[in-house]
Design a protein around this motif. Structure first.
Motif, PDB file in Angstrom:
ATOM      1  N   ASN A  91       1.008  -1.350  -0.206  1.00 18.93           N
ATOM      2  CA  ASN A  91       0.123   0.047   0.086  1.00 18.93           C
ATOM      3  C   ASN A  91       0.754   1.280   0.031  1.00 18.93           C
ATOM      4  OD1 ASN A  91      -2.801  -1.311   0.618  1.00 18.93           O
ATOM      5  ND2 ASN A  91      -1.403  -2.160   1.997  1.00 18.93           N
ATOM      6  N   GLN A 108      -0.511   4.342  -1.974  1.00 19.57           N
ATOM      7  CA  GLN A 108      -1.681   4.944  -1.364  1.00 19.57           C
ATOM      8  C   GLN A 108      -1.347   5.741  -0.256  1.00 19.57           C
ATOM      9  OE1 GLN A 108      -5.163   2.185  -0.641  1.00 19.57           O
ATOM     10  NE2 GLN A 108      -4.746   0.716  -2.227  1.00 19.57           N
ATOM     11  N   ARG A 135      -5.937   7.125   5.437  1.00 23.82           N
ATOM     12  CA  ARG A 135      -5.536   5.956   4.459  1.00 23.82           C
ATOM     13  C   ARG A 135      -5.184   4.701   5.250  1.00 23.82           C
ATOM     14  NH1 ARG A 135      -7.926   5.135   1.195  1.00 23.82           N
ATOM     15  NH2 ARG A 135      -6.207   3.564   0.346  1.00 23.82           N
ATOM     16  N   ILE A 144      -6.918   1.021   4.802  1.00 22.09           N
ATOM     17  CA  ILE A 144      -6.288  -0.029   4.835  1.00 22.09           C
ATOM     18  C   ILE A 144      -6.670  -1.155   5.596  1.00 22.09           C
ATOM     19  CG2 ILE A 144      -3.812  -1.095   4.466  1.00 22.09           C
ATOM     20  CD1 ILE A 144      -3.015   1.603   3.409  1.00 22.09           C
ATOM     21  N   TRP A 204      -6.067  -6.766   4.976  1.00 25.61           N
ATOM     22  CA  TRP A 204      -5.228  -6.310   6.193  1.00 25.61           C
ATOM     23  C   TRP A 204      -6.005  -6.079   7.380  1.00 25.61           C
ATOM     24  CZ3 TRP A 204      -0.548  -7.215   4.822  1.00 25.61           C
ATOM     25  CH2 TRP A 204      -0.144  -7.274   3.501  1.00 25.61           C
TER      26      TRP A 204
END
Length: 446
Positions: free
Chosen positions: A96, A99, A398, A402, A408
């Motif tokens: 990630n 992101q 973020r 996630i 996750w």
């Protein structure tokens, strides 16, 4: 006589002894340890307890850090690879990474925020380091407009017209500040600007609003010379990119505004002083999160129907106002620390108010206020994480998104340790530059 002379000569040295090394307890690491860690029984006990605490923390964290997993696509895969052992799943950062950096910004346009960040370093270099050629200051002035165009896209003529409009405003202000002999010209310049900018309904029977004129000119230039980038809406901004955008904008705007409000609070003009005091005390008495909710929810109620006021711009305005109030008090402390003789010296030289502030008072006040100024900058940059409460997905937002995914769900420490480390790098860099600047400007004891 000869016996006395012989005995006297025996005690006279005609050669220098070679220098000897100092005792081991008075030099090197042993001296530092003895003076700083074991200078007394209390310090010795505290040193041993600190060493035990450090050893305990390292003993507990070492297996978790050393037994890390970097190549996995989910937390389930990480746990399968670890097979019940203790270990960090840093794969969540690898998967990630983009992101966390850019949010939902289009992946094929990542070069634009990266280029904007590189140009930011070029723009601040002549401001922060005297060894950089001062000719680059012109780029520092136009950089904000370049950054806006790169990040949000659209036609290049919009930022260009805004830049020209600000240059026109500066010209009008300069004309208004000219000597009394040109009062008619200055007054005409100010009135013309008010007519163009404010466009009050029916005022003078004219419809000369600058915004429609500027928009029409920008649209015409866009059709004649189409130079544009693909537009990216603000809702796609996120990650560390949005924190840097809000933080840099707030830092760059709050310092000059803070100087003006600090001077306004010390002004002898009652109206200016009353406005400055009211602004500073009101903003300092309201939490930043309240101002952000005001920017997000309430500000649109005070705007004309159909007005589209960008959310990020609203947040930048509120964050800037919040930092400005604290910056004004920091600079006011620097002004109060100056002895009265500095003001009297400026008066004795025949300097007017603004020349005295620019040449004598403000340089000394800012030098005194450097620690407080940088501390306010660091606090402002860290406070950008509060935008998560109004729906802007900064790094914290973020990370929460996630963690909410099925891949996750259950991950925790790795994301927040990484985010904290990145913020620490930025804040520590500002702190070290502050110390460097203090050493460079410390001229009073040379």
């Amino acid at each position: 006589m000869s016996d006395t002379h012989a005995q006297t000569v025996a005690f006279v040295r005609d050669t220098m002894l070679p220098p000897e090394a100092p005792p081991t307890t008075q030099a090197g690491a042993v001296k530092w340890i003895r003076e700083n860690l074991f200078s007394g029984w209390l310090n010795a006990i505290l040193t041993l307890l600190s060493l035990l605490a450090v050893v305990g923390i390292v003993y507990e964290l070492a297996p978790w850090v050393l037994n890390s997993v970097w190549n996995a696509n989910s937390l389930t895969e990480c746990r399968a690879i670890l097979d019940g052992a203790t270990g960090a799943c840093w794969a969540v950062i690898r998967v990630n990474w983009l992101q966390l950096m850019f949010g939902f910004y289009p992946s094929d346009l990542y070069w634009r925020p990266i280029l904007a960040f590189v140009l930011l370093i070029v723009a601040v270099a002549p401001v922060l380091f005297p060894s950089v050629p001062r000719k680059l200051m012109w780029f520092s002035v136009i950089y904000p407009f370049i950054a806006v165009w790169l990040l949000w896209g659209g036609s290049v003529w919009g930022p260009v017209m805004v830049l020209l409009g600000l240059a026109l405003l500066g010209f009008f202000i300069m004309r208004a500040a000219e000597p009394l002999g040109t009062v008619p010209t200055s007054a005409l310049a100010v009135v013309l600007f008010l007519c163009l900018f404010f466009d009050p309904p029916g005022w003078l029977g004219l419809d000369l609003g600058i915004f429609p004129i500027v928009q029409n000119i920008a649209d015409l230039l866009a059709r004649l010379i189409p130079i544009e980038l693909r537009s990216v809406p603000s809702r796609e901004f996120g990650g560390f990119m949005i924190s840097i955008v809000i933080g840099v904008a707030g830092i760059a705007l709050s310092l000059p505004l803070g100087i003006l409000f600090a001077l306004g609070r010390q002004s002898n003009m009652p109206l200016i002083k009353w406005i400055s005091v009211t602004f500073i005390e009101f903003i300092r008495g309201v939490p930043l999160i309240t101002l952000l909710f005001t920017a997000s929810l309430l500000l649109n109620y005070f705007l004309p129907p159909g007005t589209n006021f960008d959310l990020i711009l609203r947040v930048i305005i509120m964050v800037t106002l919040f930092a400005t109030a604290y910056m004004a008090e920091v600079i006011r402390g620097g002004l109060a620390a100056l002895p009265r003789g500095q003001y009297e010296a400026a008066d004795a030289l025949g300097l007017d108010y603004w020349k005295a502030q620019r040449l004598i008072i403000m340089p000394q006040a800012l030098k005194i206020s450097i620690p407080g100024i940088v501390n306010t900058f660091i606090g402002l940059f860290k406070d950008t994480t509060l935008v998560v409460f109004i729906g802007i997905l900064d790094p914290i937002g973020r990370a929460s998104a996630i963690r909410a995914t099925s891949d996750w769900q259950g991950i925790y420490w790795e994301l927040f340790i990484f985010i904290g480390a990145v913020f620490w790098v930025f804040c520590f860099s500002m702190s070290r530059y502050s110390m460097h600047l203090e050493r460079r400007l410390k001229t009073d004891h040379r």
